[in-house]
Motif scaffolding. Sequence first.
Motif, short mmCIF file in Angstrom:
data_model
loop_
_atom_site.label_atom_id
_atom_site.label_comp_id
_atom_site.label_asym_id
_atom_site.label_seq_id
_atom_site.Cartn_x
_atom_site.Cartn_y
_atom_site.Cartn_z
N HIS A 50 9.67 2.02 4.56
CA HIS A 50 9.40 3.26 5.29
C HIS A 50 10.41 4.34 4.85
CE1 HIS A 50 8.54 5.27 9.47
NE2 HIS A 50 8.46 6.12 8.46
N ARG A 51 11.66 3.97 4.79
CA ARG A 51 12.70 4.92 4.37
C ARG A 51 12.47 5.38 2.94
NH1 ARG A 51 17.60 7.01 5.26
NH2 ARG A 51 19.04 7.20 3.50
N ARG A 52 12.16 4.45 2.07
CA ARG A 52 11.89 4.81 0.67
C ARG A 52 10.71 5.77 0.59
NH1 ARG A 52 9.02 0.96 -3.80
NH2 ARG A 52 8.49 2.65 -5.23
N PHE A 53 9.67 5.51 1.37
CA PHE A 53 8.50 6.39 1.37
C PHE A 53 8.90 7.80 1.78
CE2 PHE A 53 4.99 8.33 3.76
CZ PHE A 53 4.03 8.40 2.75
N ARG A 54 9.69 7.93 2.84
CA ARG A 54 10.10 9.25 3.31
C ARG A 54 10.95 9.98 2.26
NH1 ARG A 54 6.43 10.57 6.90
NH2 ARG A 54 6.37 9.21 8.72
N MET A 55 11.85 9.27 1.62
CA MET A 55 12.72 9.87 0.61
C MET A 55 11.91 10.38 -0.58
SD MET A 55 15.87 9.74 1.76
CE MET A 55 16.93 9.83 0.31
N GLU A 56 10.97 9.55 -1.05
CA GLU A 56 10.18 9.95 -2.21
C GLU A 56 9.18 11.04 -1.85
OE1 GLU A 56 8.76 7.17 -5.03
OE2 GLU A 56 10.32 5.68 -4.60
N MET A 57 8.70 11.03 -0.61
CA MET A 57 7.82 12.11 -0.18
C MET A 57 8.55 13.45 -0.19
SD MET A 57 4.67 11.84 0.36
CE MET A 57 4.62 13.41 1.18
N ARG A 58 9.80 13.44 0.22
CA ARG A 58 10.58 14.67 0.20
C ARG A 58 10.73 15.20 -1.22
NH1 ARG A 58 16.44 14.65 2.94
NH2 ARG A 58 16.90 13.31 1.16
N GLN A 59 10.99 14.30 -2.16
CA GLN A 59 11.11 14.70 -3.56
C GLN A 59 9.80 15.30 -4.07
OE1 GLN A 59 12.44 11.23 -5.70
NE2 GLN A 59 14.33 11.05 -4.51
N ALA A 60 8.68 14.64 -3.76
CA ALA A 60 7.38 15.13 -4.21
C ALA A 60 7.07 16.49 -3.60
CB ALA A 60 6.30 14.13 -3.85
N THR A 61 7.36 16.64 -2.31
CA THR A 61 7.11 17.90 -1.63
C THR A 61 7.96 19.02 -2.22
OG1 THR A 61 6.57 16.74 0.43
CG2 THR A 61 7.15 19.07 0.60
N ASN A 62 9.20 18.74 -2.55
CA ASN A 62 10.07 19.75 -3.16
C ASN A 62 9.54 20.20 -4.51
OD1 ASN A 62 11.86 19.81 -1.02
ND2 ASN A 62 13.26 18.32 -1.91
N LYS A 63 8.96 19.28 -5.26
CA LYS A 63 8.38 19.66 -6.56
C LYS A 63 7.18 20.57 -6.36
CE LYS A 63 9.80 15.69 -9.37
NZ LYS A 63 9.33 14.56 -10.23
N LEU A 64 6.36 20.26 -5.36
CA LEU A 64 5.20 21.11 -5.09
C LEU A 64 5.63 22.49 -4.58
CD1 LEU A 64 2.68 18.62 -3.45
CD2 LEU A 64 2.56 19.62 -5.74
N PHE B 39 0.82 -1.22 0.00
CA PHE B 39 0.00 0.00 0.00
C PHE B 39 0.85 1.27 0.00
CE2 PHE B 39 -3.55 -2.79 0.86
CZ PHE B 39 -4.57 -2.15 0.16
N LEU B 40 2.03 1.22 0.59
CA LEU B 40 2.91 2.37 0.49
C LEU B 40 3.38 2.57 -0.95
CD1 LEU B 40 5.13 2.17 3.71
CD2 LEU B 40 3.37 3.87 3.16
N THR B 41 3.62 1.46 -1.65
CA THR B 41 3.99 1.55 -3.07
C THR B 41 2.85 2.16 -3.88
OG1 THR B 41 5.41 -0.39 -2.84
CG2 THR B 41 4.78 0.23 -5.08
N LEU B 42 1.62 1.72 -3.60
CA LEU B 42 0.45 2.28 -4.26
C LEU B 42 0.32 3.77 -3.96
CD1 LEU B 42 -2.23 2.06 -5.82
CD2 LEU B 42 -3.31 1.30 -3.69
N LEU B 43 0.49 4.14 -2.70
CA LEU B 43 0.37 5.55 -2.31
C LEU B 43 1.42 6.40 -3.00
CD1 LEU B 43 -0.80 7.85 -0.67
CD2 LEU B 43 0.54 7.08 1.30
N LEU B 44 2.65 5.91 -3.09
CA LEU B 44 3.69 6.68 -3.77
C LEU B 44 3.34 6.89 -5.24
CD1 LEU B 44 6.97 5.21 -2.23
CD2 LEU B 44 6.10 7.55 -1.98
N GLN B 45 2.76 5.89 -5.88
CA GLN B 45 2.32 6.05 -7.26
C GLN B 45 1.25 7.12 -7.37
OE1 GLN B 45 1.16 2.25 -8.92
NE2 GLN B 45 3.22 1.40 -8.75
N ASP B 46 0.31 7.10 -6.41
CA ASP B 46 -0.76 8.10 -6.41
C ASP B 46 -0.22 9.51 -6.16
OD1 ASP B 46 -2.63 6.16 -6.89
OD2 ASP B 46 -3.44 6.10 -4.86
N ILE B 47 0.78 9.63 -5.30
CA ILE B 47 1.37 10.93 -5.02
C ILE B 47 2.09 11.47 -6.25
CG2 ILE B 47 3.19 12.11 -3.69
CD1 ILE B 47 2.40 10.23 -1.33
N ARG B 48 2.85 10.60 -6.92
CA ARG B 48 3.52 11.03 -8.15
C ARG B 48 2.51 11.48 -9.19
NH1 ARG B 48 7.07 6.61 -6.83
NH2 ARG B 48 5.91 5.18 -8.17
#
Length: 212
Positions: free
Chosen positions: A125-139, A62-71
């Motif tokens: 968990h670590r991957r989720f945090r790293m990719e969230m930071r990237q997404a947030t920086n883009k926003l 589900f974290l993988t799914l959520l990351l796809q949705d965030i992207r």
Amino acid sequence: MNFIRARGEEQKKIRIQQIVDAAASLYAEVGYDKVTFSQIGRKLSFSRLNLYNYFRCKEDIFLTLLLQDIRCMVEDAENTFSGAVTDRDAFCLAWAELNLRHQRMLSLFSITNTVILKDASTEMHRRFRMEMRQATNKLKALVQELFPQFSPEQAALFVECESSYALTLYPASLEYKNRMHIEIFRDADWGTRDFVSQHVTFLKVLLNGLEK
């Protein structure tokens, strides 16, 4: 569908996506709590043991799914907005509608810290945090393009406050309750209103506050 273990990286990516898609389908049918690791495997005629070759647990799927949705949401935002904002009301409406186009993301994100991350693997968990930071920086970068007068700190605060409010607001909205088939008592259900109008009001207050 009879699964054979992937032999190369490309096949592995396909298997992972099929697993994530199966989880998404089950989530739409029964909701997060009722989806199990075994159910996901059965939906794909894939043994639980073989499923472990790709994911350690349901939460990682589900974290993988959520990351796809965030992207997908970030890409939607970048395609929807460009140039400095000249009409604040139109911007607030468009941003609220952007959020609502990604209801599964809002729904999953709202339980990420309280439910999903508790049993996720450390690696995921670590991957989720790293990719969230990237997404947030883009926003943040997009918000600075839309509001050139904002400092980096103001742009960051907009993204943080806007997303926090959206994640709190959505589970109480009419749209969420209708999507999840939760009964709404019109005579007693105080606070249950549509997502967009409430989020628009908040965005206007937030923008005004940031410029003071």
